[in-house]
Design a protein around this motif. Structure first.
Motif, mmCIF file in Angstrom:
data_model
loop_
_atom_site.group_PDB
_atom_site.id
_atom_site.type_symbol
_atom_site.label_atom_id
_atom_site.label_comp_id
_atom_site.label_asym_id
_atom_site.label_seq_id
_atom_site.Cartn_x
_atom_site.Cartn_y
_atom_site.Cartn_z
ATOM 1 N N VAL A 42 0.836 -1.217 0.000
ATOM 2 C CA VAL A 42 0.000 0.000 0.000
ATOM 3 C C VAL A 42 0.858 1.250 0.000
ATOM 4 C CG1 VAL A 42 -1.671 1.335 1.346
ATOM 5 C CG2 VAL A 42 -1.941 -1.144 1.107
ATOM 6 N N LEU A 43 1.879 1.297 0.880
ATOM 7 C CA LEU A 43 2.757 2.475 0.974
ATOM 8 C C LEU A 43 3.534 2.691 -0.321
ATOM 9 C CD1 LEU A 43 4.140 2.101 4.621
ATOM 10 C CD2 LEU A 43 2.402 3.703 3.782
ATOM 11 N N LEU A 44 3.995 1.587 -0.908
ATOM 12 C CA LEU A 44 4.726 1.709 -2.163
ATOM 13 C C LEU A 44 3.825 2.277 -3.254
ATOM 14 C CD1 LEU A 44 7.279 1.182 -3.832
ATOM 15 C CD2 LEU A 44 6.425 -1.146 -4.264
ATOM 16 N N PHE A 45 2.605 1.765 -3.299
ATOM 17 C CA PHE A 45 1.651 2.236 -4.307
ATOM 18 C C PHE A 45 1.343 3.729 -4.097
ATOM 19 C CE2 PHE A 45 -2.717 3.176 -5.484
ATOM 20 C CZ PHE A 45 -2.732 2.809 -6.820
ATOM 21 N N VAL A 46 1.123 4.094 -2.820
ATOM 22 C CA VAL A 46 0.827 5.506 -2.513
ATOM 23 C C VAL A 46 1.998 6.402 -2.883
ATOM 24 C CG1 VAL A 46 0.411 7.144 -0.627
ATOM 25 C CG2 VAL A 46 -0.866 5.001 -0.724
ATOM 26 N N GLY A 47 3.238 5.951 -2.568
ATOM 27 C CA GLY A 47 4.416 6.761 -2.880
ATOM 28 C C GLY A 47 4.584 6.974 -4.375
ATOM 29 N N LEU A 48 4.448 5.874 -5.143
ATOM 30 C CA LEU A 48 4.587 5.996 -6.603
ATOM 31 C C LEU A 48 3.480 6.879 -7.191
ATOM 32 C CD1 LEU A 48 5.521 2.286 -7.468
ATOM 33 C CD2 LEU A 48 7.035 4.289 -7.546
ATOM 34 N N PHE A 49 2.295 6.680 -6.659
ATOM 35 C CA PHE A 49 1.183 7.476 -7.167
ATOM 36 C C PHE A 49 1.367 8.970 -6.826
ATOM 37 C CE2 PHE A 49 -3.032 9.367 -6.854
ATOM 38 C CZ PHE A 49 -3.560 9.025 -8.098
ATOM 39 N N PHE A 50 1.890 9.224 -5.596
ATOM 40 C CA PHE A 50 2.131 10.615 -5.175
ATOM 41 C C PHE A 50 3.154 11.279 -6.090
ATOM 42 C CE2 PHE A 50 4.779 13.666 -2.899
ATOM 43 C CZ PHE A 50 3.829 14.547 -2.412
ATOM 44 N N PHE A 51 4.260 10.586 -6.379
ATOM 45 C CA PHE A 51 5.302 11.151 -7.242
ATOM 46 C C PHE A 51 4.759 11.426 -8.643
ATOM 47 C CE2 PHE A 51 8.771 10.607 -10.313
ATOM 48 C CZ PHE A 51 9.642 11.604 -9.869
ATOM 49 N N GLY A 52 3.992 10.507 -9.143
ATOM 50 C CA GLY A 52 3.415 10.692 -10.480
ATOM 51 C C GLY A 52 2.439 11.858 -10.513
ATOM 52 N N CYS A 53 1.557 11.915 -9.491
ATOM 53 C CA CYS A 53 0.585 13.015 -9.418
ATOM 54 C C CYS A 53 1.291 14.373 -9.299
ATOM 55 C CB CYS A 53 -0.340 12.819 -8.215
ATOM 56 S SG CYS A 53 -1.616 11.574 -8.487
ATOM 57 N N PHE A 54 2.321 14.422 -8.432
ATOM 58 C CA PHE A 54 3.049 15.670 -8.219
ATOM 59 C C PHE A 54 3.662 16.164 -9.526
ATOM 60 C CE2 PHE A 54 7.150 17.733 -7.562
ATOM 61 C CZ PHE A 54 6.770 18.838 -6.807
ATOM 62 N N SER A 55 4.321 15.290 -10.271
ATOM 63 C CA SER A 55 4.989 15.677 -11.517
ATOM 64 C C SER A 55 3.972 16.182 -12.551
ATOM 65 C CB SER A 55 5.779 14.493 -12.091
ATOM 66 O OG SER A 55 6.748 14.058 -11.162
ATOM 67 N N ILE A 56 2.885 15.422 -12.692
ATOM 68 C CA ILE A 56 1.875 15.807 -13.690
ATOM 69 C C ILE A 56 1.190 17.127 -13.311
ATOM 70 C CG2 ILE A 56 -0.338 15.151 -14.725
ATOM 71 C CD1 ILE A 56 0.584 12.211 -14.448
ATOM 72 N N ILE A 57 0.809 17.244 -12.033
ATOM 73 C CA ILE A 57 0.110 18.462 -11.593
ATOM 74 C C ILE A 57 1.015 19.695 -11.725
ATOM 75 C CG2 ILE A 57 -0.880 19.634 -9.578
ATOM 76 C CD1 ILE A 57 -1.846 16.842 -8.660
ATOM 77 N N GLN A 58 2.288 19.553 -11.255
ATOM 78 C CA GLN A 58 3.211 20.690 -11.326
ATOM 79 C C GLN A 58 3.433 21.131 -12.764
ATOM 80 O OE1 GLN A 58 4.416 22.561 -9.090
ATOM 81 N NE2 GLN A 58 6.031 23.683 -10.166
ATOM 82 N N TYR A 59 3.636 20.186 -13.645
ATOM 83 C CA TYR A 59 3.879 20.496 -15.063
ATOM 84 C C TYR A 59 2.648 21.154 -15.686
ATOM 85 C CZ TYR A 59 4.454 19.751 -20.067
ATOM 86 O OH TYR A 59 4.505 19.932 -21.420
ATOM 87 N N ARG A 60 1.476 20.573 -15.441
ATOM 88 C CA ARG A 60 0.256 21.085 -16.056
ATOM 89 C C ARG A 60 -0.115 22.473 -15.534
ATOM 90 N NH1 ARG A 60 -1.492 20.328 -20.421
ATOM 91 N NH2 ARG A 60 -3.652 20.664 -19.774
ATOM 92 N N VAL A 61 0.051 22.637 -14.211
ATOM 93 C CA VAL A 61 -0.292 23.942 -13.628
ATOM 94 C C VAL A 61 0.598 25.040 -14.186
ATOM 95 C CG1 VAL A 61 -0.212 25.299 -11.503
ATOM 96 C CG2 VAL A 61 -1.367 23.100 -11.518
ATOM 97 N N GLU A 62 1.917 24.792 -14.201
ATOM 98 C CA GLU A 62 2.837 25.809 -14.706
ATOM 99 C C GLU A 62 2.583 26.092 -16.185
ATOM 100 O OE1 GLU A 62 6.913 25.445 -13.913
ATOM 101 O OE2 GLU A 62 6.697 25.254 -11.749
ATOM 102 N N LEU A 63 2.388 25.019 -16.957
ATOM 103 C CA LEU A 63 2.158 25.196 -18.385
ATOM 104 C C LEU A 63 0.843 25.925 -18.630
ATOM 105 C CD1 LEU A 63 3.294 24.522 -21.189
ATOM 106 C CD2 LEU A 63 1.911 22.443 -21.147
ATOM 107 N N PHE A 64 -0.174 25.587 -17.887
ATOM 108 C CA PHE A 64 -1.498 26.197 -18.047
ATOM 109 C C PHE A 64 -1.431 27.699 -17.741
ATOM 110 C CE2 PHE A 64 -5.479 27.564 -16.099
ATOM 111 C CZ PHE A 64 -6.406 27.217 -17.074
ATOM 112 N N ILE A 65 -0.832 28.024 -16.616
ATOM 113 C CA ILE A 65 -0.765 29.432 -16.205
ATOM 114 C C ILE A 65 0.172 30.217 -17.118
ATOM 115 C CG2 ILE A 65 -0.041 30.995 -14.368
ATOM 116 C CD1 ILE A 65 -1.028 28.935 -12.372
#
Length: 347
Positions: A42-65
């Motif tokens: 569970v922790l491994l899945f959460v960690g990988l998912f967190f890293f993926g979400c962070f990268s996608i959100i940060q990239y999309r937010v900066e690019l969008f703005i």
């Protein structure tokens, strides 16, 4: 990293964290029902998912703005000099909005100032053309009349040549004043500072215009007898020009049997204030802020009839300010006016 850029990471971290916790919670329920519950998975899945979400959100937010804010910068020409172009666009939209508002207000003020200057330029050109046109047409009229045959009569010839000469003198007077005020405004006129007696200088100015004042039965006087000299440090010739303009104006707009009075008072330890007071026409309050503008006339018809270049008070103001001193005006319409200026005292 800059503070504003870190705010985007904070936004991305929180968003990714909330998403990961929610998905981790759902994943743990799913595994506990259908599989053997394993906290490590569970922790491994959460960690990988967190890293993926962070990268996608940060990239999309900066690019969008960035894309949309850059378009704002490109469309709004009033933000040409903004420093935000050189920085990464952030999610701090409140700061961005404040900066846009600030630049918009600054540009609005700048545009309003340019509009005022444009109006002033138009008025100035209209005034100067009028001032030059009057004597030019006068000279032209007399010369053409002489050329058409009036010059054969000696009396008419001398009379018209004399009037044409006065028209040329007025042109020279206006041009000299324009040259003077231009030099004062650009700082090309050097002041010859020296020590002199201001009381004596005022007396000399009175003597120069005694006959002019006598024609209107105006008395030129001091407020009291000055038995001792009052020494000041300034450009004597320019201060004489200041006093000349102020005294001539007081005579020009003074009432018959009126008075022009000059007083010299200690202001502070090393300053004196010279006041030129009359009991003439006075000035309406709405005219006072514009008195020192070039060619500005309170009574356009009357002042032109009296003569002058219309530059006297503008020259006075620039001369006094060139000395790093101040000039003041107080007036009550129908009662009289007082012009005063400060000078450095040496004794």
């Amino acid at each position: 990293m800059q503070k504003k850029t870190k705010k985007t990471y904070k936004f991305a971290v929180k968003t990714a964290g909330y998403s990961s916790l929610l998905l981790g919670f759902l994943f743990s329920i799913y595994t506990s029902i259908f599989f053997v519950f394993n906290i490590f998975h569970v922790l491994l899945f959460v960690g990988l998912f967190f890293f993926g979400c962070f990268s996608i959100i940060q990239y999309r937010v900066e690019l969008f703005i960035y894309k949309r804010v850059k378009k704002i910068y490109d469309d709004l020409t009033l933000l040409e000099s903004t420093t935000l172009r050189k920085k990464r666009i952030t999610t701090d939209m409140a700061t961005l909005t404040q900066e846009i508002d600030k630049y918009a207000k600054d540009k609005k003020i700048e545009i309003e100032m340019l509009q005022v200057r444009e109006e002033y330029r138009k008025e100035f050109l209209g005034n100067i053309s009028h001032e030059l046109k009057t004597p030019l047409f006068t000279v032209q009229g007399y010369i053409l009349t002489l050329l058409e045959g009036a010059g054969n009569d000696k009396n008419i010839r001398e009379k018209y040549l004399d009037r044409a000469s006065k028209g040329v003198e007025r042109l020279i007077y206006i041009v000299n004043d324009l040259d003077m005020i231009t030099k004062l405004e650009v700082g090309d006129l050097r002041l010859e500072l020296e020590e002199f007696d201001i009381v004596e200088l005022v007396s000399n100015v009175f003597d120069m215009f005694e006959m002019k004042a006598a024609k209107k039965r105006i008395t030129l006087t001091f407020d009291r007898a000055y038995s001792e000299p009052i020494l000041v440090y300034a450009d004597k010739e320019r201060i004489q020009q200041v006093l000349t303009n102020l005294v001539v104006n007081s005579i020009k707009y003074g009432h018959d049997k009126g008075t022009t009075e000059v007083s010299i008072e200690n202001l502070i330890k090393n300053k004196v204030i010279v006041r030129v007071t009359d009991n003439g026409e006075g000035i309406l309050p709405n005219h006072i802020p514009r008195l020192f503008e070039r060619f500005y006339r309170v009574d356009k018809s009357g002042s032109r009839k009296e003569g002058g270049s219309g530059l006297g008070l503008a020259i006075v103001k620039h001369i006094i300010e060139a000395h790093d001193e101040k000039i003041y005006v107080e007036s009550d319409f129908g009662v009289g006016s007082e012009f005063s200026f400060t000078l450095e005292k040496t004794k």
